[in-house]
Design a protein around this motif. Structure first.
Motif, PDB file in Angstrom:
ATOM      1  N   THR A  90       0.851  -1.190   0.000  1.00 49.03           N
ATOM      2  CA  THR A  90       0.000   0.000   0.000  1.00 49.03           C
ATOM      3  C   THR A  90       0.886   1.239   0.000  1.00 49.03           C
ATOM      4  N   TYR A 150     -11.843  -3.908  -4.320  1.00 53.01           N
ATOM      5  CA  TYR A 150     -10.505  -3.318  -4.155  1.00 53.01           C
ATOM      6  C   TYR A 150      -9.507  -4.133  -4.973  1.00 53.01           C
ATOM      7  N   ASP A 153      -3.729  -0.673  -4.507  1.00 58.27           N
ATOM      8  CA  ASP A 153      -3.608   0.794  -4.478  1.00 58.27           C
ATOM      9  C   ASP A 153      -3.288   1.404  -5.836  1.00 58.27           C
ATOM     10  N   GLY A 157      -8.865   2.688  -3.968  1.00 56.76           N
ATOM     11  CA  GLY A 157      -8.609   2.699  -2.532  1.00 56.76           C
ATOM     12  C   GLY A 157      -9.339   1.585  -1.814  1.00 56.76           C
ATOM     13  N   TYR A 158      -8.901   1.301  -0.582  1.00 58.84           N
ATOM     14  CA  TYR A 158      -9.497   0.233   0.213  1.00 58.84           C
ATOM     15  C   TYR A 158     -10.780   0.681   0.903  1.00 58.84           C
ATOM     16  N   ARG A 171      -3.391   6.939 -10.117  1.00 60.93           N
ATOM     17  CA  ARG A 171      -2.688   6.062  -9.183  1.00 60.93           C
ATOM     18  C   ARG A 171      -1.525   5.327  -9.848  1.00 60.93           C
TER      19      ARG A 171
END
Length: 463
Positions: A90, A150, A153, A157-158, A171
């Motif tokens: 992450t 999910y 990353d 996002g989680y 990202r």
């Protein structure tokens, strides 16, 4: 025999900047492809890919070539591969403390394995790029609300909100820059004295001083005597302060991998410079699909995950596709059969590959085939099942006279509670406070070191 724990001379060869232009590199775009994001903003996607294509490589082609040589030695029984790290990195966890604890744990494991195997250990992290995860479902539903799953990353996002779970191509750039900073720190640790053999061994003494791990103390004492013997003989510890450390991840997002592929200025050949080593997952290893096609065209060493449904013919077809020239060090098979399957399912695959004359590197991933759900609802693995699969892997290769060449672990250097058991056992109650993984459960620091001592014993018996 060359000691792989000593750093090689600095590799100066590199890859040319800019997007690679090479025949066939875009053939994958016309093939079936799975596990890819649905980017919410195509303009952002195009801009991100264009910027990635112009950024410097994360690793160098010459380093990739060195790794291929190391893996060729492991396939011949002259080295052993240790590959470990997070199931899914992450951005938030890419801190100096977290990175150093993972590197530290891998180095500690490597010292034990080196002594047990009496062989060089190739150190490789599932680090600096392991940001994407395949999923069994495109969506997740909680309390009647359904959102995209999910996917790591690098994609979303989680947090379970529409904004967080949107597939955001910006990202991709954050993944690149996080990988770059992680690699910078790893290089500093492994070249600047942090990896000194004497220091790493001292860390392991803390593990064996725990009464739960007393049975490993005799092996630790043997390592201690060996290090003191080298010192008394005047061994060059200046060289032993540095180690080679390679980066790897699953090559899942093909647009990211394509954008970071560069042409090597020495050879004119394409290298995926996102990592030294890339693997294809169990869900994406179809012969006529995009992932196999793309990775067949880059010069990196390639791994393929093989689950319990794999046949010998499947393995031979993958070899023909990914390693047609039978190049030593090119192809690694990472078996993930499950503790209940390994002794039955692996032998026919190994036998067929061996009979063909192909020399692949056989590595065990004892994590992914042993996932269960705890009574309190957590995704977990039992340490005993993980050990059982490793034992079965060694038993199969010993019976067939083939080489068990490596260990592929999902692990962390932190004191988490995600996998049950171990000599200093983790129970389900500990999950409530110390379960941190955003995807799959990992062995914690102590469980990882215990695994290293157990595997060292198996390697020692192998002779």
């Amino acid at each position: 025999m060359t000691d792989l724990s000593v750093a090689s001379p600095r590799v100066t060869s590199t890859a040319q900047s800019g997007a690679a232009d090479y025949p066939g590199l875009d053939n994958w775009r016309s093939l079936p492809v799975s596990q890819q994001p649905s980017w919410s903003d195509q303009d952002v996607f195009r801009a991100s890919v264009a910027e990635l294509s112009a950024l410097p490589p994360l690793v160098f082609a010459g380093e990739v070539d060195v790794l291929r040589e190391r893996l060729a030695a492991a396939a011949q029984g002259k080295a052993f591969l240790l590959q470990g790290g997070d199931c899914a990195e992450t951005f938030e966890a890419a801190t100096a403390d977290r990175i150093s604890s993972r590197v530290k744990t891998i180095l500690q494991m490597a010292v034990v394995l080196t002594y047990g195997a009496q062989l060089p250990v190739i150190k490789m992290g599932r680090m600096a790029g392991q940001f994407a995860k395949p999923r069994s479902s495109d969506t997740e539903t909680r309390d009647g609300v359904t959102l995209p799953a999910y996917r790591g990353d690098i994609v979303n996002g989680y947090a379970f909100t529409p904004e967080s779970r949107a597939h955001d191509a910006a990202r991709l750039l954050r993944a690149y820059h996080t990988s770059a900073s992680t690699l910078n720190l790893i290089r500093a640790f492994t070249q600047g004295g942090f990896a000194d053999l004497r220091l790493v061994h001292t860390w392991n003494k803390g593990f064996t001083e725990n009464p739960a791990h007393a049975r490993y103390e005799s092996l630790a004492r043997e390592i201690d005597r060996a290090i003191k013997f080298m010192a008394s003989c005047g061994a060059d510890f200046e060289a032993l302060k540095r180690v080679e450390f390679f980066a790897s991840h699953e090559a899942l997002l093909l647009d990211y991998e394509r954008a970071l592929t560069r042409i090597d200025s020495r050879t004119g050949l394409p290298y995926d410079t996102s990592a030294h080593f890339l693997w294809i997952g169990e869900r994406t290893r179809q012969l006529d699909h995009a992932h196999v096609d793309y990775l067949s065209r880059v010069r990196n060493p390639i791994g393929v995950k093989l689950g319990p449904s794999t046949t010998g013919d499947d393995a031979l077809r993958l070899i023909d596709r990914l390693d047609p020239d039978r190049e030593p060090g090119r192809l690694t098979f990472i078996t993930r059969m499950g503790a209940g399957n390994i002794r039955e399912k692996l032998p026919p695959v190994v036998e067929k590959v061996t009979a063909s004359g192909a020399q692949v590197l056989w590595v065990t991933d004892p994590m992914h085939g042993n996932t269960v759900t705890s009574r309190n609802g957590y995704k977990t693995r039992r340490f005993d099942d993980v050990v059982n699969e490793v034992q079965g892997f060694f038993e199969v290769h010993q019976a067939l006279g083939t080489v068990p060449g490596g260990l592929h672990m999902e692990m962390t250097g932190d004191d988490v509670a995600e996998c049950l058991g171990g000599s200093d056992p983790i129970d389900e109650a500990a999950f409530e406070d110390r379960y941190e993984s955003v995807c799959d459960p990992r062995l914690n620091h102590m469980q990882s070191l215990e695994m290293a001592f157990l595997v060292a014993g198996a390697l020692s018996r192998r002779g």
